[in-house]
Design a protein around this motif. Sequence first.
Motif, short mmCIF file in Angstrom:
data_model
loop_
_atom_site.label_atom_id
_atom_site.label_comp_id
_atom_site.label_asym_id
_atom_site.label_seq_id
_atom_site.Cartn_x
_atom_site.Cartn_y
_atom_site.Cartn_z
N LEU A 82 0.83 -1.20 0.00
CA LEU A 82 0.00 0.00 0.00
C LEU A 82 0.87 1.24 0.00
N SER A 83 0.40 2.30 -0.67
CA SER A 83 1.13 3.57 -0.68
C SER A 83 0.11 4.71 -0.69
N THR A 84 0.48 5.82 -0.03
CA THR A 84 -0.41 6.98 0.02
C THR A 84 -0.19 7.92 -1.16
N CYS A 85 0.86 7.67 -1.96
CA CYS A 85 1.06 8.43 -3.19
C CYS A 85 1.79 7.54 -4.18
N ARG A 86 1.65 7.85 -5.45
CA ARG A 86 2.25 7.03 -6.50
C ARG A 86 3.76 7.00 -6.34
N GLY A 87 4.31 5.80 -6.19
CA GLY A 87 5.74 5.63 -6.05
C GLY A 87 6.28 6.02 -4.69
N GLY A 88 5.40 6.28 -3.73
CA GLY A 88 5.84 6.69 -2.40
C GLY A 88 6.22 5.50 -1.53
N GLN A 89 6.41 5.78 -0.25
CA GLN A 89 6.76 4.74 0.71
C GLN A 89 5.62 3.72 0.77
N THR A 90 5.99 2.45 0.79
CA THR A 90 4.97 1.40 0.79
C THR A 90 4.86 0.74 2.16
N HIS A 91 3.66 0.28 2.45
CA HIS A 91 3.40 -0.54 3.64
C HIS A 91 3.10 -1.94 3.13
N GLU A 92 3.81 -2.91 3.66
CA GLU A 92 3.62 -4.30 3.24
C GLU A 92 2.69 -4.99 4.22
N VAL A 93 1.64 -5.62 3.70
CA VAL A 93 0.67 -6.31 4.53
C VAL A 93 0.70 -7.80 4.19
N ASP A 94 0.83 -8.63 5.21
CA ASP A 94 0.87 -10.08 5.05
C ASP A 94 -0.56 -10.61 5.12
N LEU A 95 -1.04 -11.20 4.03
CA LEU A 95 -2.41 -11.71 4.00
C LEU A 95 -2.58 -12.99 4.82
N ASN A 96 -1.49 -13.69 5.07
CA ASN A 96 -1.59 -14.93 5.83
C ASN A 96 -1.62 -14.69 7.33
N LYS A 97 -1.15 -13.53 7.77
CA LYS A 97 -1.13 -13.23 9.20
C LYS A 97 -2.52 -12.84 9.65
N ARG A 98 -2.96 -13.42 10.74
CA ARG A 98 -4.29 -13.11 11.27
C ARG A 98 -4.27 -11.75 11.93
N PRO A 99 -5.26 -10.91 11.60
CA PRO A 99 -5.33 -9.63 12.30
C PRO A 99 -5.79 -9.84 13.73
N LYS A 100 -5.56 -8.84 14.58
CA LYS A 100 -6.00 -8.95 15.96
C LYS A 100 -7.51 -8.84 16.04
N ARG A 101 -8.05 -8.95 17.25
CA ARG A 101 -9.47 -8.86 17.53
C ARG A 101 -10.25 -10.07 17.03
N GLY A 102 -9.69 -11.23 17.19
CA GLY A 102 -10.42 -12.47 16.98
C GLY A 102 -10.93 -12.74 15.59
N SER A 103 -10.12 -12.48 14.57
CA SER A 103 -10.56 -12.80 13.23
C SER A 103 -10.73 -14.30 13.09
N ILE A 104 -11.68 -14.71 12.29
CA ILE A 104 -11.93 -16.14 12.10
C ILE A 104 -11.11 -16.71 10.95
N ASN A 105 -10.30 -15.86 10.28
CA ASN A 105 -9.51 -16.33 9.15
C ASN A 105 -8.33 -17.17 9.61
N ASN A 106 -8.14 -18.28 8.97
CA ASN A 106 -6.94 -19.10 9.18
C ASN A 106 -5.91 -18.66 8.17
N PRO A 107 -4.63 -19.05 8.36
CA PRO A 107 -3.67 -18.74 7.31
C PRO A 107 -4.18 -19.28 5.97
N LEU A 108 -4.12 -18.43 4.96
CA LEU A 108 -4.75 -18.74 3.69
C LEU A 108 -3.73 -19.10 2.63
N THR A 109 -4.17 -19.84 1.67
CA THR A 109 -3.32 -20.17 0.53
C THR A 109 -3.68 -19.23 -0.61
N LEU A 110 -2.87 -19.25 -1.67
CA LEU A 110 -3.09 -18.39 -2.82
C LEU A 110 -4.48 -18.58 -3.39
#
Length: 175
Positions: A82-110
Amino acid sequence: MESALKTRTRLYTPQDYIDVMTSCRKRNKLTATKMECLDFVGVYKMMKTIVKRKKDIEGNAISWLKTKEINIFKNRPDRIFLSTCRGGQTHEVDLNKRPKRGSINNPLTLSRHYEQLWPQGKPISQPKLDDIKSLLHLIPSDATKYYENLTGARDLKDDVEGFDGSIDFEVEDKE
């Protein structure tokens, strides 16, 4: 590119357009990548997995409202950038990591993140296909194979954004 299109007398297939794009500049030539059916994926499943994400993999806060650019790479399908501007600093988010607050998602495959949209190619509406096939006699024989391989679907409506088939302007009769 517009100037190059004006000088072309033959534009019947996607390859003809690719040829125009790659040859329109003498310096700093453009590169065109022809996408295949399997390159088109839906992100609906992925969107459901990131709903409660508030931090990137380094623990930095993510501002979804300020996000302007989201990148997904084939070689890293389990991550979004994710980036707040084109070509700017990016934030990398891991889709396999469960977010906090009791998400029901298990580690996912592609296969659980993305779905193929049109594995056999995107069909067009049957009336449009019938119209194209009625014009095949006007197309050079070496280009007709492209049009013969198109598929149609009776229940599919043309996906022209904002066009529902009704005319939204007045038509004058000139008699």
